[in-house]
Design a protein around this motif. Structure first.
Motif, short mmCIF file in Angstrom:
data_model
loop_
_atom_site.label_atom_id
_atom_site.label_comp_id
_atom_site.label_asym_id
_atom_site.label_seq_id
_atom_site.Cartn_x
_atom_site.Cartn_y
_atom_site.Cartn_z
N VAL A 49 -0.42 6.45 6.35
CA VAL A 49 0.37 5.59 5.48
C VAL A 49 -0.53 5.01 4.40
N SER A 50 -1.71 4.63 4.81
CA SER A 50 -2.59 4.00 3.84
C SER A 50 -2.98 5.00 2.74
N ALA A 51 -3.07 6.27 3.10
CA ALA A 51 -3.40 7.28 2.08
C ALA A 51 -2.30 7.34 1.03
N ILE A 52 -1.05 7.44 1.49
CA ILE A 52 0.07 7.50 0.54
C ILE A 52 0.10 6.21 -0.27
N HIS A 53 -0.08 5.12 0.42
CA HIS A 53 0.00 3.82 -0.25
C HIS A 53 -1.03 3.71 -1.36
N SER A 54 -2.25 4.16 -1.06
CA SER A 54 -3.28 3.98 -2.09
C SER A 54 -3.00 4.90 -3.27
N LEU A 55 -2.41 6.05 -2.99
CA LEU A 55 -2.07 6.97 -4.08
C LEU A 55 -1.03 6.33 -5.01
N LEU A 56 0.05 5.88 -4.40
CA LEU A 56 1.12 5.29 -5.22
C LEU A 56 0.57 4.10 -5.99
N SER A 57 -0.24 3.33 -5.30
CA SER A 57 -0.78 2.14 -5.92
C SER A 57 -1.60 2.54 -7.14
N SER A 58 -2.36 3.64 -7.00
CA SER A 58 -3.18 4.01 -8.15
C SER A 58 -2.32 4.52 -9.30
N HIS A 59 -1.21 5.21 -8.99
CA HIS A 59 -0.32 5.61 -10.11
C HIS A 59 0.24 4.38 -10.78
N ASP A 60 0.63 3.44 -9.95
CA ASP A 60 1.35 2.29 -10.49
C ASP A 60 0.44 1.51 -11.43
N LEU A 61 -0.84 1.49 -11.11
CA LEU A 61 -1.74 0.67 -11.91
C LEU A 61 -2.51 1.51 -12.92
N ASP A 62 -2.16 2.78 -13.04
CA ASP A 62 -2.89 3.64 -13.95
C ASP A 62 -2.33 3.48 -15.35
N PRO A 63 -3.17 3.09 -16.31
CA PRO A 63 -2.65 2.85 -17.67
C PRO A 63 -2.04 4.10 -18.27
N THR B 115 1.04 -1.36 9.03
CA THR B 115 1.37 0.01 8.63
C THR B 115 2.81 0.05 8.13
N THR B 116 3.69 -0.62 8.86
CA THR B 116 5.09 -0.62 8.44
C THR B 116 5.22 -1.23 7.06
N ARG B 117 4.53 -2.33 6.85
CA ARG B 117 4.67 -3.00 5.55
C ARG B 117 4.20 -2.08 4.43
N ASN B 118 3.09 -1.37 4.69
CA ASN B 118 2.59 -0.46 3.65
C ASN B 118 3.57 0.67 3.37
N LEU B 119 4.21 1.14 4.43
CA LEU B 119 5.17 2.23 4.26
C LEU B 119 6.37 1.72 3.47
N MET B 120 6.77 0.51 3.78
CA MET B 120 7.94 -0.09 3.10
C MET B 120 7.70 -0.25 1.61
N ILE B 121 6.49 -0.70 1.29
CA ILE B 121 6.25 -0.97 -0.14
C ILE B 121 6.29 0.35 -0.89
N CYS B 122 5.86 1.46 -0.24
CA CYS B 122 5.95 2.77 -0.88
C CYS B 122 7.40 3.14 -1.11
N PHE B 123 8.20 2.90 -0.08
CA PHE B 123 9.63 3.20 -0.19
C PHE B 123 10.24 2.42 -1.36
N LEU B 124 9.92 1.15 -1.43
CA LEU B 124 10.49 0.31 -2.50
C LEU B 124 10.00 0.80 -3.86
N TRP B 125 8.73 1.22 -3.91
CA TRP B 125 8.22 1.66 -5.21
C TRP B 125 9.01 2.87 -5.71
N ILE B 126 9.25 3.80 -4.79
CA ILE B 126 9.99 5.01 -5.20
C ILE B 126 11.40 4.61 -5.64
#
Length: 2033
Positions: free
Chosen positions: A1117-1131, A1225-1236
């Protein structure tokens, strides 16, 4: 890719194109500490070795950078420039919970005076409105609430409103995930730099003695006593006045500024408490022993004046003459030690000594203080962290006495002995004379930057200002142990220490001996070189130096340190020359001062190698012969004439020589290796000499191979010091074509194996540090900064045919040039490196490899390699160089080849430390590509096929190595993990260099190979996850994944606007496609290769079970989370359309998350356990709640609205036992879901929803439900209640993380250092960036909560408030999508419930006003759209909704209130419309309010009144409804609510008085006798209050009453035999329950709409209430009642055939009965007190009496204190008085202005007939209505008197209800008193005593102590008022009054029984006692016999009259005797009359 539309091409371009190379080769100049780099003296031709060293030290770093890294996530935090200021862009979200906190404290100040207790009995009718609502001002109404708008428009408006002001980046608000998993952070190694230890600044302030007569000279150095080692060079300074300096003018030709320093910076690498600063003081040589010369200092004081003054003047003149004559000679004078233990804070040291020891060496780069990012592990490297900083403010030291030097004890050995003694006891003073004086030093931690500082070589350090002040000197350290830091500066120093000279047997003339020391470059006296560093106040460099003189000592010790700057080029002529002189102190006529004694010398080189170490040299007594310096003094060949030696050529002069050099290796192996290498490079004549062997050309190859192999045998320290050079040379050898003696020689394999061996020993050394990926820091920094492609030498021994390649001009060797030329060349190279512009080309969309992937033939990509890797031409000629010969090898090819062909141990090591070789490969490939001609660099053809094959082989081998290690036991798996990570980084780098199709193939092979070899799933997934995580962190990850390829899955349109996609027609094909976009299909995996792999791993991890899987799940989960996070913050991804694309790429994740629904951590359940909803009060009150909730599915303590147990939650799931993810872990997965969900195309989501089966939709709703609780705002105060796992993570994680974050900015962000280059000021706050992310991580919160500032806390709260708002808004958007998508469908009824459930859940969390506004708008839209459905189907939800909305109506925030009012009004209005009678909503609202009032602590009735008024206003303004009965019904409802509020106000007032509060709640409940639902609610409110106060029995009674109420109504509705018949059936539980019988005629019929519709008025509800009651009874210890309760439950369960429940019920019954058996007498039931209130202040309570039930062992003082304290607060302590006795109160005697409380202990009272039924302990404590207390008195009025005058009054009280009841105090309704005469008192007492004895005798098991205690009180000789006295008073004679006969007789019989019992007791005691108690037993027996004898006459005397026949007599009744139980005989008599 050609068919992409233009938009996608544009987007792909924005993300950074492929066509350009990602890697850039940059030269960065070295940071140089000094103004000029340290270089050898100019104009000398250097040896090749020295030249190489110098070049290595001054050449630039060569760094390979990633070009696109500049705009990666870490650096430009979105558009806001720096994350530091990010929070400033956020809006503050307002949370009611926080506004309340600010206001509360004020409200509770000041004593709440009288209002507390007025009008309690509530004489007024409770239902009347307390005051008119209309008198209030209504709130602002929402305009257009009442206008008719179509539901669609309404929805549209809501949506637009929600879209505005949203936070663009969701992840910016989310604390970054725990970096423990962030493997993709590749730490940037520290830049190699000079090592500096802990630096201490020592300033010498003053040096004064009692008399000042001559110049004095100080030298300071550090010594380590424990290690017996001098640990620094000397620092010379003098503080002489100008007058004294004048004395020496003749001897000081000039004074260099550098010699005037008075401050020095010492460096200590290994601090310890054993370090001393030793100050030695010398003076100019004069006649006399040291003692004589010191004498005046000890006896004369200048301050004495008079004679002393004359003496001083005389001494001064004397001194002046000595100075003029002997000014260049010194003599020892005094010394003083200063312990530095207090500076190197010892406590920290003890703790850290373990880490400190190896540490420093570890610091691959030494001094860290200059760089901001400091590694925690390097503790020793900074003073601050050793505690040196904390208490190390500048400390001034005063030394007041010096030790006199002893002439025969001057050596260092003696010094260490002195110091050791001094350390032990400071006892030196006794043995050594001390000289008074004063030395002031200031010692402090040296600042980061010191201005005006000189290095040990006298080079100025930056910053060095022009206007020179007195300089500081850096003092060179001699560390006690090795320091493993490679050399980076040129340093070449020699230290000479003359130690001892033995001239004892020498001629008499040698007495005052000095040695002149010179460094000669030839034998002529003029060849003395000026290379000796000067001392204080003199020239910087000297040609000669003299040692200090010990007066009249023929074998003196020396302590001199001579520091010499070695010439860079040494020859055989260089040597040290020592000349020995005798100095005559007395001035003799014409005699010279010096008389020559002899010579000695030491050649500097021996076999071309620097000589260091200890020597014992012979001394020649005459002039030395020519060419003496060619030989060593010991081995001079015989001369003619022969040399005359002292002691016949024996060694008489001891000396030690030490070098500190970064040129001389001082290691044989290295020396040999370098020499041989240079013999190849330059023209030499053979044979060459290496150490002591000669090597001819023919043996050269063999010897070189040998030396290469032996390299690793050298000591680790020199190997590390010269590491950079050694590796450079080895790499040079591996590719340099060598021709030796006409034969081609190949050293590649040997060189490679040597490199492998070195890597191995560096990794294995315990003393060297590693980074978090296990990489040796020295090697890492070598590859990163130092390594460059080996230069191919032009002048290779030119015996080969053909031409030799010219090197690329930028790789120039600094030939034999001067330093100036070197630096100009440096500049040239820099200009070249930066003048290499990236060729800007248009975007070519035909990158070969990409096309290949697109055609999705990944599977058969590896069929024939030749077909798509260009021709065999392996090299494109370089544009700058001449054509290269075929013999040229490329380094990367050679390295790959060697890796492939290696075998055995070498191979094992290569793969163990693969990272090093991988990084070498990558860096060399990058340089190779950089040097190619850019124009024709197709990736395909860049590298030769052979090389690609080698790479494939290497990857396969490494993969199988990983698999092999994983199969082995635990220890190896860590190793495997490291290799796995380094392989991932390697492929990551190859993606930037090689054909990407080729690399993807390697990745595929890797995955397949691992799966084939591993069967343990968690490990396998974990490995692949880390691997993929690193690859996905590639800056071109999105393009590599072809994220734009999914454009054709949605209807193509130039811009994916919502409208265009809405309008497109949905064909079934399209629908199918959309559904599949949310699944992980094989097409998806082909198209999006890396993401597909990552999702596959995630799905596998979530679906697997097994040990250790939860860690793997976290990783995934943390792998996916960090990926999405990096897209989100990528200028690069700021544009919304870009985010839509990216979100589309991640859609399959949604499917995966929905599948894991049952595994998610259920925050809702967790919260219910903690009593989450705001209404449940503070933490301490919740202990009880959990007890109630244990197994109640239906009835959670009256909080109807908390039905949040996970059981009801996950309605949509099939049943399977899953492994539940943890909260984080659940919280990280949730935030990915919400981001999508936030970023995906909304129309696409709606289409997808429209096609989903309702099962799936319910899953989505369940997911949203969990999301709501997951992102609930927890407020400032709880930022420390961090999730649990966090705290368990140890400190080392923190250390690792800091290290990672602060030193390595990650694969995505290695650009940190590079961004720093000038001109790149886009990122002002870079370092703060990193700090910021770091603060957000959890451990930071957990461990450092305390040291956060208020500003930081506010900032955190601000960010988390925004996160909560944004998350909830995304959830709301999603619900709107579901509603809109499903309004077309038929399943909406079930959906509506789900949506409502989520909405209600979100309303019950703490939400910001922003969210609430939108949420209420959505609710209103729902009501308008589905009103009828809502009120018909969703009854439960509706009730919950009412409660939530009503709760917000009482909000203190106007915005929220007005929204809630509008919503509530609409709810009523539509419900009226739906049924034209909104009884149900009325009922629900009323019950909600009742429930709120009862529970919510933060409930504000004023706000709620205001809201009621606003609703009234709405109903008056609602023109459409005026014609209906609606407005009147509303008004009626509001009036009713208002009256409930009135009660609330009352309750508020009694918040502090629990009894009053319960009375009031009781009364409110009573007033709802006619409204069962409300009565039930209030009974539950009471139960909850009781539970919080731990009154479990009362709480249970409330529920029993509630159950009885339900039973009454159920029995009215239906007649089932198994149901209880109304409240009558409950009598066995409590006699009070009959109150609930619904007999009153005004009771409503249960069928009327809205009445009894609550969920409890069902059979299940009844069972629920009873089960809960049983639980509580059980908690309260009333196990017998549990049985009675279940007697009612069991028939219902049997009727329902609910065997599961029956099982658990009988189980509980069994437990209850077991408890009865085991705990019977141990149970504690209540303690009872009578409390009377007297005084007008009490209002209605005046003269009322109550019985209070208190917890079991409450003592009278406790309750007394509590009540007194409470009423003292109400009326003021001075007005409250507690009456201490229990006598009747006479009101007339009380002060009318005071309040009196009388408290008496009472006991349950039973008549004798009752006692027959109350057998058990429980029965005697249950169902109690009568209590008794006794008051002793005498007729005179005193309470106590003699036995014959002691009366007693017994008072029996009867209460209104039986205890236990639903309250803890009950009114007394009847009071009876009767008086006992003295004899009756005696009878009672004796009965009691006898009973005690009987109990003690029959106790099982027998209790000897108890028995003895009772016996002692009965037969003990000294018992005052004991049995004997009683007998003597009442039985001594027969009473005169016949009425007392009976009593007399009764007492006599009592005594008879008593003495019998005493006898039994004595006997029993005899059996129980131990041997040591025999005497005691005899004493008891004696006392017993005595008592028996004394009593016998009285016991045997009978009253004859009593045994006569019955007689008649007149008998008047006496009040006190009318209780028949005491006077049976009397009544018979009177009846007889």
């Amino acid at each position: 890719m050609t068919h992409l539309n233009s938009l996608d091409v544009e987007l792909a371009q924005e993300l950074g194109d492929f066509t350009d190379d990602d890697l850039d080769v940059v030269f960065t100049p070295k940071e140089c500490r000094t103004l000029q780099p340290s270089l050898p003296e100019e104009g000398v031709e250097l040896d090749p070795h020295v030249r190489d060293c110098v070049q290595t030290y001054i050449r630039e770093w060569l760094i390979v950078n990633r070009k696109n890294q500049g705009n990666s996530e870490v650096c430009g935090f979105t558009k806001t420039g720096s994350r530091k200021d990010f929070h400033k862009t956020l809006q503050k979200q307002t949370f009611e919970s926080e506004t309340l906190e600010c206001n509360e404290p004020a409200a509770q100040t000041g004593p709440c005076r009288l209002n507390v207790l007025c009008d309690v009995s509530g004489k007024g009718s409770l239902t009347a409105c307390g005051f008119d609502l209309r008198s209030l001002q209504p709130d602002q109404r929402l305009e257009n609430l009442l206008q008719l708008v179509s539901a669609e428009d309404f929805e549209k408006q809501n949506e637009e409103a929600r879209r505005t002001n949203r936070q663009a980046e969701l992840f910016a608000l989310y604390p970054s995930v725990d970096e423990e998993d962030a493997v993709e952070i590749r730490p940037v190694p520290e830049c190699p730099k000079e090592h500096l230890g802990n630096r201490i600044l020592v300033k010498v302030l003053t040096l004064k003695f009692e008399i000042e007569i001559e110049p004095l000279f100080a030298s300071i150095a550090l010594y380590d006593v424990k290690e017996r080692k001098k640990i620094s060079e000397n620092f010379h300074c003098d503080l002489n006045s100008d007058q004294f300096k004048g004395f020496l003018r003749a001897h000081t030709p000039l004074v260099d500024p550098s010699s005037q320093a008075r401050s020095a910076v010492f460096s200590v690498t290994y601090p310890s408490p054993d370090i001393y600063l030793v100050v030695k003081i010398e003076k100019v040589l004069q006649q006399g022993e040291i003692a004589d010369c010191a004498e005046p200092y000890m006896v004369i004081k200048e301050s004495d004046g008079g004679k002393s003054k004359e003496k001083v003047e005389k001494l001064k003149l004397q001194a002046e003459s000595f100075c003029q004559r002997l000014g260049k000679y010194r003599m020892p004078f005094a010394w003083a030690p200063i312990s530095l233990a207090s500076f190197f804070n010892v406590s920290t040291l003890d703790r850290e000594v373990t880490d400190v020891e190896p540490v420093v060496g570890r610091s691959s780069v030494g001094e860290r203080r200059l760089s901001q990012s400091r590694r925690p592990s390097e503790r020793a490297l900074s003073l601050e962290e050793n505690g040196v900083g904390s208490n190390f403010k500048a400390t001034t030291m005063n030394i007041n006495s010096f030790f006199k030097q002893e002439g025969d004890r001057l050596s260092d050995e003696d010094l260490f002995k002195f110091l050791a003694d001094y350390k032990r006891s400071s006892s030196l003073q006794r043995r050594v004379k001390s000289i008074p004086g004063s030395l002031r030093l200031e010692i402090s931690a040296a600042p980061e930057v010191t201005s005006c500082c000189l290095t040990p070589e006298m080079l100025p350090v930056r910053p060095f200002p022009e206007n020179r002040t007195r300089p500081l000197k850096e003092i060179l350290e001699f560390p006690i142990r090795e320091v493993y830091v490679p050399h980076t500066v040129y340093r070449n120093l020699l230290y000479v220490y003359p130690q001892r000279l033995n001239f004892a047997n020498k001629l008499a003339s040698a007495r005052n001996i000095t040695i002149k020391i010179q460094f000669m470059c030839g034998e002529d006296p003029s060849n003395a070189m000026p290379v000796i560093f000067g001392k204080s106040n003199g020239p910087e460099f000297l040609q000669e130096v003299y040692t200090a003189i010990t007066y009249h000592n023929k074998s003196p010790d020396f302590y001199e340190e001579v520091k010499i700057k070695l010439p860079a080029k040494l020859t055989v002529n260089h040597h040290l020359l020592f000349t020995f002189y005798h100095i005559s102190c007395q001035q003799k006529q014409g005699a010279s001062v010096e008389s020559l004694l002899g010579y000695s010398w030491l050649p500097i080189l021996l076999n071309e190698r620097l000589q260091t170490g200890s020597y014992c040299l012979p001394v020649a007594l005459e002039k030395l012969p020519p060419n003496y310096s060619m030989h060593s003094a010991e081995k001079v060949p015989l001369q003619n004439p022969p040399i005359k030696w002292a002691e016949g050529h024996k060694g008489v002069f001891n000396i030690e020589v030490q070098a500190v050099s970064s040129v001389h290796t001082q290691d044989n192996h290295l020396e040999k290796f370098f020499t041989l290498c240079h013999s190849l490079e330059s023209q030499v004549t053979f044979p060459i000499r290496v150490l002591d062997q000669k090597i001819s050309e023919s043996t050269l190859e063999h010897e070189l191979k040998l030396s290469i192999i032996c390299l690793n045998s050298s000591r680790l320290e020199p190997l590390v010091l010269f590491l950079h050079l050694v590796l450079d040379k080895l790499f040079q050898l591996s590719v340099q074509p060598m021709v030796i003696a006409g034969q081609t020689a190949n050293f590649s394999q040997f060189a490679f194996e040597s490199v492998v061996a070195i890597a191995n020993s560096l990794h294995n050394s315990k003393d060297l540090s590693k980074d978090q990926h296990g990489r040796n820091c020295l090697l890492a920094s070598y590859v990163h900064y130092v390594f460059r492609l080996p230069e191919l030498q032009r002048d290779t021994v030119p015996k080969s045919g053909g031409t030799t390649a010219l090197p690329d001009p930028r790789y120039h060797t600094y030939g034999r040039t001067s330093a100036a030329a070197v630096s100009s060349k440096l500049l040239q190279v820099r200009a070249m490196s930066s003048s290499n512009p990236d060729l800007a080309g248009t975007h070519s969309a035909t990158d070969e490899d990409v096309k290949n992937i697109v055609s999705s033939k990944i599977a058969d990509r590896n069929c024939s390699r030749m077909s798509y890797y260009g021709s065999g031409n392996n090299d494109v000629p370089c544009s700058t160089a001449a054509p290269r010969p075929a013999s040229k090898k490329h380094f990367h090819e050679e390295l790959a080849l060697q890796m492939v062909v290696s075998t055995g141990m070498v191979r094992e090591t290569v793969f163990k430390y693969a990272w090093f070789f991988f990084e070498l490969l990558v860096k060399s490939m990058a340089q190779y590509v950089h040097n190619l001609d850019k124009r024709d660099s197709f990736r395909r053809t860049r590298f030769s096929d052979r090389f690609q094959d080698d790479i494939t082989t290497i990857v396969n081998v490494v993969t199988s190595e990983i698999a092999a290690l994983l199969v082995k036991p635990q220890k190896e798996s860590e190793q495997a993990e490291k290799i796995n990570i380094s392989l991932a980084f390697f492929l990551y780098d190859l993606l930037s260099l090689m054909d990407r199709g080729f690399v993807f193939n390697l990745i595929k092979h890797y995955c397949n190979q691992l799966s084939a070899k591993l069967n343990n799933l968690p490990t396998l997934i974990s490995m692949r996850l880390e691997f993929l995580r690193i690859l996905c962190s590639h800056e071109h990850y999105l393009n590599l994944n072809l994220f734009f390829m999914n454009a054709d899955t949605a209807p193509a349109s130039p811009c994916p606007s919502i409208s265009s996609q809405n309008s497109s027609s949905c064909s079934s094909f399209q629908d199918h496609k959309i559904a599949s976009m949310f699944d992980l299909t094989s097409e998806y995996r082909q198209q999006h290769f890396l993401t597909g792999l990552l999702f596959t791993e995630l799905a596998a991890a979530l679906d697997t079970e097994g040990e250790g899987i939860s860690k793997v799940q976290r990783k995934a989960v943390s792998a996916i989370h960090s990926l999405l996070s990096s897209h989100d913050l990528d200028p690069r991804c700021v544009k919304p359309e870009m985010k839509v694309k990216i979100a589309t790429l991640y859609l399959p994740l949604v499917g995966i998350i929905l599948d894991t629904l049952p595994q998610l951590y259920d925050f809702t359940a967790a919260d219910a356990r903690g009593g989450k909803s705001r209404t449940n009060g503070s933490d301490e009150e919740q202990d009880g709640v959990s007890a109630i909730n244990q197994n109640v599915a239906l009835a959670i303590a009256g909080n109807h609205f908390n039905l949040k147990t996970s059981g009801t939650m996950l309605s949509s799931l099939p049943y399977k036992q899953y492994n539940v993810l943890n909260a984080d872990t659940t919280r990280n997965l949730m935030i990915c879901f919400l981001w999508i969900m936030k970023n995906a195309d909304q129309s696409l989501i709606r289409k997808w929803i429209a096609d989903l089966p309702s099962m799936q939709l319910n899953r989505i709703l369940d997911l949203l439900f969990i999301c709501v609780s997951c992102f609930e705002y927890k407020g400032k105060q709880s930022s420390d209640k961090v999730s649990t796992q966090v705290l368990q993570k140890s400190r080392d994680v923190k250390a690792r993380l800091e290290e990672a974050l602060l030193r390595g900015e990650g694969a995505r962000g290695e650009m940190m250092r590079r961004c720093r280059t000038p001109g790149n000021d886009r990122f002002p706050g870079l370092n703060e960036n990193l700090r910021w992310r770091k603060e957000q991580t959890h451990w930071r919160q957990a461990n450092e909560k305390l040291d956060k500032t208020k500003a930081e806390l506010d900032q955190e709260a601000l960010v988390s408030g925004n996160l909560a708002t944004e998350a909830n808004l995304i959830i709301l958007d999603m619900q709107e999508n579901i509603i809109q998508a499903s309004s077309a469908l038929d399943c909406k009824d079930s959906l509506l419930g789900g949506v409502l459930k989520v909405l209600v859940n979100s309303l019950s969390c703490d939400q910001s006003t922003t969210y609430l506004t939108h949420c209420f708008a959505t609710l209103r839209a729902l009501i308008a759209k589905f009103g009828d459905l809502l009120f018909e189907e969703e009854v439960e939800q509706c009730a919950d909704l009412c409660q939530r909305v009503l709760h917000h109506c009482s909000s203190s925030m106007d915005v929220t209130r007005s929204q809630a009012c509008a919503t509530l009004y609409l709810l009523m209005r539509f419900s009226f419309g739906a049924t034209s009678n909104f009884a149900r909503v009325k009922m629900q609202v009323t019950m909600s309010l009742a429930s709120l009032v009862g529970k919510a602590p933060d409930f504000n009735e004023e706000h709620l009144r205001r809201s009621l008024r606003t609703i009234l206003a709405y109903s008056e303004e609602d023109t459409a409804m005026q014609t209906t009965p609606f407005p009147t019904q509303v008004e009626e409802l509001l009036c009713n609510l208002n009256s409930i509020l009135y009660d609330t106000v009352k309750m508020r007032e009694f918040q502090e008085d629990p009894e009053m509060l319960m009375d009031l709640m009781y009364r409110i409940a009573k007033s709802y006798q006619t409204s069962p639902d409300l009565r039930l609610t209030w009974l539950q409110n009471m139960a909850e209050k009781h539970t919080k106060k731990k009154c479990f029995t009362e709480a249970a009674m409330c529920l029993v009453h509630a159950a009885a109420l339900v039973a009454e109504y159920l029995s009215m509705l239906e007649d089932h035999s198994y149901l209880p018949v109304g409240s009558v059936s409950f009598q066995s539980i409590s006699s009070n329950v009959l109150e609930e019988s619904a007999i009153s005629e005004d009771t409503l019929s249960p069928d009327e709409d809205g009445v009894c519709s609550g969920r409890y008025f069902t059979e299940c509800g009844l069972v629920g209430l009873l089960e809960q009651a049983a639980e509580l009874f059980s908690t309260g210890g009333l196990y017998e009642t549990v049985n009675e309760v279940y007697k009612l439950v069991i028939p219902i369960l049997e009727a329902h055939r609910d065997f599961r429940k029956l099982t658990s019920t009988h189980d509980k019954l069994q437990k209850a009965f077991e408890n009865i058996i085991s705990k019977d007498h141990k149970r504690m039931f209540g303690t009872y007190f009578r409390v009377g209130f007297y005084g007008a202040k009490f209002g209605d309570l005046d003269e009322q009496e109550f019985v209070y039930k208190e917890p079991a062992i409450t003592k009278l003082p406790e309750i007394s204190h509590r009540l007194e304290g409470f009423y003292g607060q109400c009326f003021g302590a001075e007005f409250v008085e507690v009456i201490k006795d229990s006598a009747p109160v006479d009101k007339s005697k009380l002060d009318p202005n005071k309040a009196y409380i009388q408290i008496t202990f009472v006991e349950p009272y039973f008549d004798e007939y009752e006692m027959k039924d109350r057998v058990t302990y429980f029965e005697k404590n249950f169902n109690l209505r009568r209590f008794m207390y006794t008051t002793p008195f005498t007729l005179e009025g005193r309470p106590r008197g003699e036995l014959h005058e002691q009366y007693r009054r017994n008072t029996v009280l009867t209460t209104m209800h039986a205890f236990p009841y639903i309250k803890t105090r009950i009114r007394v309704i009847q009071k009876e008193e009767f008086v006992l005469t003295p004899i009756e008192v005696a009878i009672e007492d004796m009965k009691k005593k006898t009973l005690q004895l009987a109990v003690a005798i029959h106790q099982e098991p027998p209790d000897a102590k108890m028995l003895q205690m009772v016996l002692q009180g009965s037969v003990g000789a000294t018992v005052n008022q004991g049995p004997l006295e009683v007998a003597q008073v009442f039985l001594a004679e027969i009473p005169a009054d016949p009425k007392l006969y009976r009593h007399h007789n009764k007492l006599r019989l009592c005594f008879k029984e008593f003495i019998m019992r005493c006898g039994e007791a004595v006997e029993k005691n005899k059996r129980l006692i131990t041997a040591d108690q025999r005497e005691y037993q005899q004493e008891l027996k004696k006392n017993y016999n005595k008592l028996k004898e004394n009593l016998r006459p009285m016991i045997e005397r009978k009253i004859p009259e009593l045994y006569k026949p019955i007689f008649r007599a007149e008998s008047q009744k006496r009040d006190s005797f009318h209780r028949s139980s005491f006077r049976k005989c009397e009544t018979q008599l009177s009846q007889g009359s």
